[in-house]
Design a protein around this motif. Structure first.
Motif, short mmCIF file in Angstrom:
data_model
loop_
_atom_site.label_atom_id
_atom_site.label_comp_id
_atom_site.label_asym_id
_atom_site.label_seq_id
_atom_site.Cartn_x
_atom_site.Cartn_y
_atom_site.Cartn_z
N ASP A 1 24.63 28.70 -11.79
CA ASP A 1 25.58 28.72 -12.90
C ASP A 1 26.84 27.90 -12.63
N SER A 2 27.19 27.70 -11.34
CA SER A 2 28.40 26.94 -11.01
C SER A 2 28.15 25.44 -10.97
N GLY A 3 26.87 25.00 -11.11
CA GLY A 3 26.54 23.57 -11.06
C GLY A 3 26.19 23.10 -9.67
N PHE A 4 26.05 24.03 -8.71
CA PHE A 4 25.74 23.64 -7.33
C PHE A 4 24.26 23.33 -7.21
N PHE A 5 23.95 22.17 -6.58
CA PHE A 5 22.56 21.78 -6.35
C PHE A 5 22.14 22.24 -4.98
N SER A 6 20.95 22.75 -4.87
CA SER A 6 20.39 23.18 -3.59
C SER A 6 19.83 21.96 -2.86
N ILE A 7 19.46 22.13 -1.61
CA ILE A 7 18.90 21.05 -0.81
C ILE A 7 17.56 20.59 -1.37
N GLN A 8 16.82 21.53 -1.99
CA GLN A 8 15.53 21.16 -2.57
C GLN A 8 15.71 20.19 -3.73
N VAL A 9 16.75 20.41 -4.54
CA VAL A 9 17.02 19.52 -5.67
C VAL A 9 17.37 18.13 -5.18
N ILE A 10 18.23 18.04 -4.14
CA ILE A 10 18.62 16.74 -3.60
C ILE A 10 17.42 16.05 -2.96
N SER A 11 16.58 16.80 -2.25
CA SER A 11 15.41 16.22 -1.61
C SER A 11 14.46 15.63 -2.65
N ASN A 12 14.24 16.33 -3.73
CA ASN A 12 13.36 15.84 -4.79
C ASN A 12 13.96 14.61 -5.48
N ALA A 13 15.31 14.58 -5.61
CA ALA A 13 15.95 13.41 -6.23
C ALA A 13 15.80 12.19 -5.36
N LEU A 14 15.88 12.35 -4.04
CA LEU A 14 15.77 11.21 -3.13
C LEU A 14 14.34 10.68 -3.05
N LYS A 15 13.35 11.53 -3.28
CA LYS A 15 11.96 11.10 -3.24
C LYS A 15 11.68 10.05 -4.31
N VAL A 16 12.48 10.07 -5.39
CA VAL A 16 12.32 9.06 -6.44
C VAL A 16 12.55 7.67 -5.86
N TRP A 17 13.47 7.56 -4.86
CA TRP A 17 13.80 6.29 -4.22
C TRP A 17 13.02 6.07 -2.93
N GLY A 18 12.06 6.95 -2.67
CA GLY A 18 11.23 6.81 -1.49
C GLY A 18 11.95 7.23 -0.22
N LEU A 19 12.88 8.18 -0.35
CA LEU A 19 13.67 8.63 0.79
C LEU A 19 13.33 10.08 1.11
N ASP A 20 13.37 10.43 2.42
CA ASP A 20 13.09 11.78 2.86
C ASP A 20 14.28 12.31 3.65
N LEU A 21 14.36 13.66 3.69
CA LEU A 21 15.42 14.32 4.45
C LEU A 21 14.80 15.04 5.63
N ILE A 22 15.45 14.87 6.82
CA ILE A 22 15.03 15.57 8.04
C ILE A 22 16.26 16.24 8.61
N LEU A 23 16.13 17.52 8.98
CA LEU A 23 17.25 18.24 9.57
C LEU A 23 17.59 17.62 10.92
N PHE A 24 18.90 17.34 11.08
CA PHE A 24 19.36 16.57 12.26
C PHE A 24 19.13 17.34 13.55
#
Length: 293
Positions: free
Chosen positions: A3-26
């Motif tokens: 409700d506050s407009g905060f995106f979770s890590i899953q949302v950001i990960s799926n958005a980056l996949k559009v550009w062929g990018l992946d997320l790995i925990l450092f």
């Protein structure tokens, strides 16, 4: 998103996949086994609670693109690993972006030009606080200046003017007292000179009186001697015999001479009395003058 407009890590990960990018925990075991130097990566995404920001390599330099800062913060290659470790200690979750990032104008420009940052950007809240403090200090300074320009400042100016006038008056009084002391000294010196000058005059007057007294005594002695001589001459004329004419002529002559001598004696006595009275008056005047001094 919530409700506050905060995106979770899953949302950001799926958005980056559009550009062929992946997320790995450092700090994940899989990534740590790869033992990749952070400077060889292209981008990191950092999250703490509900705040996300990016650390990205543009050209050949690393930048902290935190939106809470007043501008991008330049990070050197040697400081990058320490910076990421500090974020982990503060509780941040760090994700490595794997893949080829899309081209951007900033990356192309910084491939040719290196950035030199003279001052590190500050937190927006910190800058606002500093601006607020500066405004408060400025307001306080203006109030102080206004208060100084008000009646209080006028009173201080009046007090200062009074103090200066009083100091000038004291200086004038000291100068007048010094002049008065000098005048008294000069008058005392003049009086001493007058006394020293008057002393010989008084002694001269006494000497004149003494001389006059001696002259009077000499005159009386002379008169007594003349009278004694005249008496002896008259006695001799009476005792000696001779013509009648001669004795008659001698007494006549001697009596005339005696009369003239007596007349001269009376006139000299009158003159002597006048001289005595004048000398006594002079002595009296001198005594009165000395008494006044």
């Amino acid at each position: 998103m919530d409700d506050s407009g905060f995106f979770s890590i899953q949302v950001i990960s799926n958005a980056l996949k559009v550009w062929g990018l992946d997320l790995i925990l450092f700090n994940s075991p899989e990534y740590q086994r790869l033992r990749i130097d952070p400077i060889n990566e292209r981008s990191f995404i950092c999250n703490y609670k509900e705040h996300w920001f990016t650390v990205r390599k543009l050209g050949k330099q690393w930048f902290n693109l935190n939106s809470l800062l007043t501008g991008p913060e330049l990070i050197s290659d040697t400081y990058l690993a320490l910076f990421l470790a500090q974020l982990q200690q503060e509780g941040y979750s760090i994700f490595v972006v794997k893949g080829d990032l899309p081209d951007c104008e900033a990356d192309q420009l910084l491939q040719m030009i290196r950035v030199q940052q003279m001052h590190r950007p500050k937190l927006i809240g910190e800058e606002l606080a500093q601006l607020k403090d500066q405004r408060i200090q400025k307001t306080d300074l203006e109030r102080v200046l206004e208060a100084n320009d008000g009646p209080g400042m006028l009173d201080e100016d009046e007090d200062l003017q009074k103090a200066l006038a009083l100091s000038r008056h004291e200086i004038d009084m000291e100068d007048e007292e010094a002049d008065l002391r000098r005048a008294i000294q000069l008058s005392m010196q003049g009086s001493s000179r007058n006394v020293s000058q008057d002393t010989p005059q008084t002694s001269g007057t006494n000497l004149s009186s003494e001389e006059l007294r001696k002259r009077r005594e000499a005159y009386f002695e002379k008169q007594q001697q003349q009278q004694q001589q005249q008496q002896q001459q008259r006695q001799q004329q009476v005792d000696l015999p001779g013509p009648v004419s001669q004795p008659c002529e001698r007494p006549t002559t001697s009596s005339g001479a005696l009369g003239s001598d007596l007349g001269d004696a009376m006139s000299e006595e009158d003159m002597l009395q006048v001289a005595m009275s004048m000398s006594l008056e002079t002595i009296r005047n001198n005594l009165e003058t000395e008494g006044e001094k």
